[in-house]
Design an enzyme around this catalytic site. Structure first.
Site, PDB file in Angstrom:
ATOM      1  N   SER A 133      40.482  -3.573  15.137  1.00  0.00           N
ATOM      2  CA  SER A 133      39.223  -4.198  14.715  1.00  0.00           C
ATOM      3  C   SER A 133      38.310  -3.169  14.056  1.00  0.00           C
ATOM      4  O   SER A 133      37.719  -3.418  13.006  1.00  0.00           O
ATOM      5  CB  SER A 133      38.478  -4.724  15.946  1.00  0.00           C
ATOM      6  OG  SER A 133      38.539  -6.088  16.042  1.00  0.00           O
ATOM      7  N   GLY A 149      27.862  -8.204   8.621  1.00  0.00           N
ATOM      8  CA  GLY A 149      27.082  -9.288   9.203  1.00  0.00           C
ATOM      9  C   GLY A 149      27.173 -10.565   8.396  1.00  0.00           C
ATOM     10  O   GLY A 149      26.431 -10.741   7.414  1.00  0.00           O
ATOM     11  N   LEU A 150      28.074 -11.448   8.811  1.00  0.00           N
ATOM     12  CA  LEU A 150      28.166 -12.767   8.174  1.00  0.00           C
ATOM     13  C   LEU A 150      27.808 -13.863   9.186  1.00  0.00           C
ATOM     14  O   LEU A 150      26.942 -14.704   8.925  1.00  0.00           O
ATOM     15  CB  LEU A 150      29.596 -12.995   7.640  1.00  0.00           C
ATOM     16  CG  LEU A 150      29.846 -14.374   7.010  1.00  0.00           C
ATOM     17  CD1 LEU A 150      28.990 -14.575   5.757  1.00  0.00           C
ATOM     18  CD2 LEU A 150      31.331 -14.563   6.671  1.00  0.00           C
ATOM     19  N   SER A 208      31.929 -20.797  11.896  1.00  0.00           N
ATOM     20  CA  SER A 208      32.966 -21.370  11.028  1.00  0.00           C
ATOM     21  C   SER A 208      32.398 -21.862   9.706  1.00  0.00           C
ATOM     22  O   SER A 208      33.142 -22.055   8.737  1.00  0.00           O
ATOM     23  CB  SER A 208      33.667 -22.539  11.738  1.00  0.00           C
ATOM     24  OG  SER A 208      34.294 -22.078  12.907  1.00  0.00           O
ATOM     25  N   ALA A 267      40.504  -8.623   5.188  1.00  0.00           N
ATOM     26  CA  ALA A 267      40.588  -8.334   6.632  1.00  0.00           C
ATOM     27  C   ALA A 267      41.611  -9.245   7.311  1.00  0.00           C
ATOM     28  O   ALA A 267      42.393  -8.802   8.153  1.00  0.00           O
ATOM     29  CB  ALA A 267      39.220  -8.498   7.273  1.00  0.00           C
ATOM     30  N   GLU A 297      37.475 -14.068  12.219  1.00  0.00           N
ATOM     31  CA  GLU A 297      38.111 -14.122  10.889  1.00  0.00           C
ATOM     32  C   GLU A 297      38.680 -15.504  10.601  1.00  0.00           C
ATOM     33  O   GLU A 297      39.717 -15.640   9.950  1.00  0.00           O
ATOM     34  CB  GLU A 297      39.228 -13.087  10.775  1.00  0.00           C
ATOM     35  CG  GLU A 297      38.760 -11.664  10.911  1.00  0.00           C
ATOM     36  CD  GLU A 297      38.155 -11.144   9.630  1.00  0.00           C
ATOM     37  OE1 GLU A 297      38.109 -11.907   8.639  1.00  0.00           O
ATOM     38  OE2 GLU A 297      37.724  -9.985   9.619  1.00  0.00           O
ATOM     39  N   GLY A 298      37.986 -16.543  11.080  1.00  0.00           N
ATOM     40  CA  GLY A 298      38.469 -17.913  10.926  1.00  0.00           C
ATOM     41  C   GLY A 298      39.261 -18.289  12.160  1.00  0.00           C
ATOM     42  O   GLY A 298      40.276 -17.666  12.472  1.00  0.00           O
ATOM     43  N   THR A 299      38.775 -19.326  12.869  1.00  0.00           N
ATOM     44  CA  THR A 299      39.488 -19.769  14.072  1.00  0.00           C
ATOM     45  C   THR A 299      40.844 -20.353  13.667  1.00  0.00           C
ATOM     46  O   THR A 299      41.094 -20.674  12.499  1.00  0.00           O
ATOM     47  CB  THR A 299      38.693 -20.857  14.823  1.00  0.00           C
ATOM     48  OG1 THR A 299      38.616 -22.014  13.975  1.00  0.00           O
ATOM     49  CG2 THR A 299      37.276 -20.392  15.178  1.00  0.00           C
TER      50      THR A 299
END
Ligand code: TGC
Ligand code: FAD
Length: 387
Positions: A95, A134-135, A142, A246, A367-369
């Site tokens: 990570s 930071g997103l 999501s 990523a 990173e997206g479920t």
């Protein structure tokens, strides 16, 4: 000749000499420096920051960037192998490297101007400047298009207000790549973390990624000059483009975690005597171990083809979604199954499966479920957006 239990199809023979060398170098680092300490780090909830200089000196930060910016000019497959070997140690190490390389150095490289690249990238490759990305915001990671953090232009400056949640490296970082709504769409900003109005608060009580720093970021009237704005991208495609980089690394990483759990459990099952025979002599244990070997092999082939596509400039985000979904699911299932085969011994961090299983709860979410990636594939094959 017997097969390698962690590589039944000899996928390793498909690697070039340079790729195999990178894998061996990072594997040695993990064996010698990470594995001896990582169980304690997880127990203590401590990220092993003392490893950063060696991670940097091995060229693992911004590895795919050109040498003029401090990178090592590595291929996508080499970067994938780095992620795999780091995550064989712990998802927290991978990570750290993912965020620094793909979420912080990549946007400066891809969307920044020359001055920004010169100012930040070489020091980030050297591990002297650490970044965070930071997103996500607390009200819905999501759906980043719905972000509330806002940047308002004020003369030659920008004034940013808002907050970010679940940010890896947040309390370690000297700079934050902050994504904010503007009157001209979503834009990215390089925010030095010592800017007045910026603060980071570490998130405690985590049962996952305990050997990683996770923080909330707060931006209260943070004023930065326009020279800190990433000038070459606008809109959600900016942050999503970083996520593709990523997520690509994360398709490889969990293979390392799965191999660690599987090899440890295989050895345990051969030793453990139950009902007068090794546990490995029972059909159900063999079926479970064989199934792990099968799933690891498929995951290895999947990422190698993905990496070859990426190196050929042909990879698309939907293919990354497919692999991230498959390989996180593969790894978490294997880690949980290994924990079970270890019985009571499996509940402590003396053995790695429970640590990896708990870590993978984050990896399958960030990173997206898993659902997000399933819906990306659903949208691709049906042509209907079901988000
Ligand atoms: P959509 O309409 O699909 O796209 C908007 C614009 O973005 C472009 N695009 C992409 N570009 C590059 N890579 C991708 N993967 C892209 N996906 C979309 C797209 O072409 C479009 O561009 P343009 O120029 O036409 O405007 O956007 P949407 O709103 O429908 O997207 C929906 C969804 C759910 C797929 C998206 O919002 C999403 O991926 N959500 C998940 C958010 C997420 O993954 N957050 C992760 C935060 S960072 C993190 O977790 C770090 S953990 C790191 C660690 O510790 O290792
Ligand atoms: P939500 O979006 O609220 O999702 C909750 C549930 O709803 C999930 O099961 C999800 O799959 C489901 N769901 C969502 N949308 C739909 C839909 N349309 N249909 C059906 N189901 C749906 N973010 C950063 O920006 N930077 C970082 O460095 C970072 N590091 C992280 C580190 C850790 C340890 C963790 C746990 C998270 C990190 N994140 C980071 C945030 C991460 O990206 C988000 O947690 C993730 O995107 C999910 O957002 P959420 O937690 O708000 O869950």
């Amino acid at each position: 000749m017997s097969l390698n239990p962690a590589d039944l199809l000899d996928v390793r023979s498909l690697l070039t000499e340079e790729e195999a060398m990178v894998q061996d170098t990072v594997a040695r680092f993990t064996d010698e420096k990470v594995l001896p300490i990582i169980g304690d780090c997880f127990d203590q909830g401590r990220f092993p920051a003392e490893l950063i200089p060696e991670i940097a000196s091995l060229g693992l930060l911004g590895a795919t960037l050109p040498e003029e910016y401090g990178g090592a000019g590595m291929s996508a497959v080499q970067y994938g192998l780095i992620c795999q070997e780091l995550e064989r140690g712990d998802s927290g190490l991978r990570s750290f490297a993912s965020v620094q390389s793909s979420l912080c150095m990549y946007p400066i490289y891809a969307y920044g101007n020359e001055a920004q690249k010169q100012q930040w990238l070489p020091r980030m490759a050297a591990g002297e400047v650490i970044g965070c990305f930071g997103l996500t915001e607390a009200h819905g990671g999501s759906d980043p298009a719905n972000m509330k953090t806002h940047a308002r232009q004020d003369g030659g400056d920008w004034v940013i207000n808002g907050s970010k949640m679940w940010i890896t490296n947040g309390n370690l970082a000297q700079i934050a790549i902050v994504w904010a709504q503007t009157d001209d769409g979503i834009q990215g900003f390089i925010v030095p973390t010592d800017t007045p109005g910026f603060s980071a608060q570490e998130i405690h009580k985590k049962m996952s990624l305990r050997a990683s720093v996770t923080s909330a970021l707060f931006l209260d009237t943070v004023r930065i000059p326009d020279s800190h704005r990433l000038p070459n991208v606008k809109g959600l495609r900016g942050p999503l483009g970083c996520l593709t980089q990523a997520r690509y690394g994360i398709t490889w990483g969990p293979i390392g975690a799965a191999i660690a759990c599987y090899l440890e459990t295989l050895a345990y099952c051969k030793e453990r005597q139950l009902f007068g025979r090794p546990l490995a002599a029972t059909q159900s244990a063999q079926m479970k171990l064989a199934d792990m070997a099968r799933r690891i092999t498929l995951a290895q082939l999947l990422v190698l083809q993905l990496g070859r596509l990426k190196d050929a400039g042909k990879m698309v985000p939907q293919q990354v979604s497919l692999a991230k979904w498959n390989n996180c699911r593969m790894a978490i299932d294997i880690a949980r199954e290994c924990r079970d085969l270890l019985g009571g011994a499996g509940i402590t961090t003396e053995h790695s499966p429970i640590r990896h299983a708990l870590n993978l709860e984050s990896v399958i979410t960030y990173e997206g479920t898993e659902t997000v990636h399933e819906l990306v594939i659903g949208r691709e094959i049906t042509g209907i957006n079901a988000f």
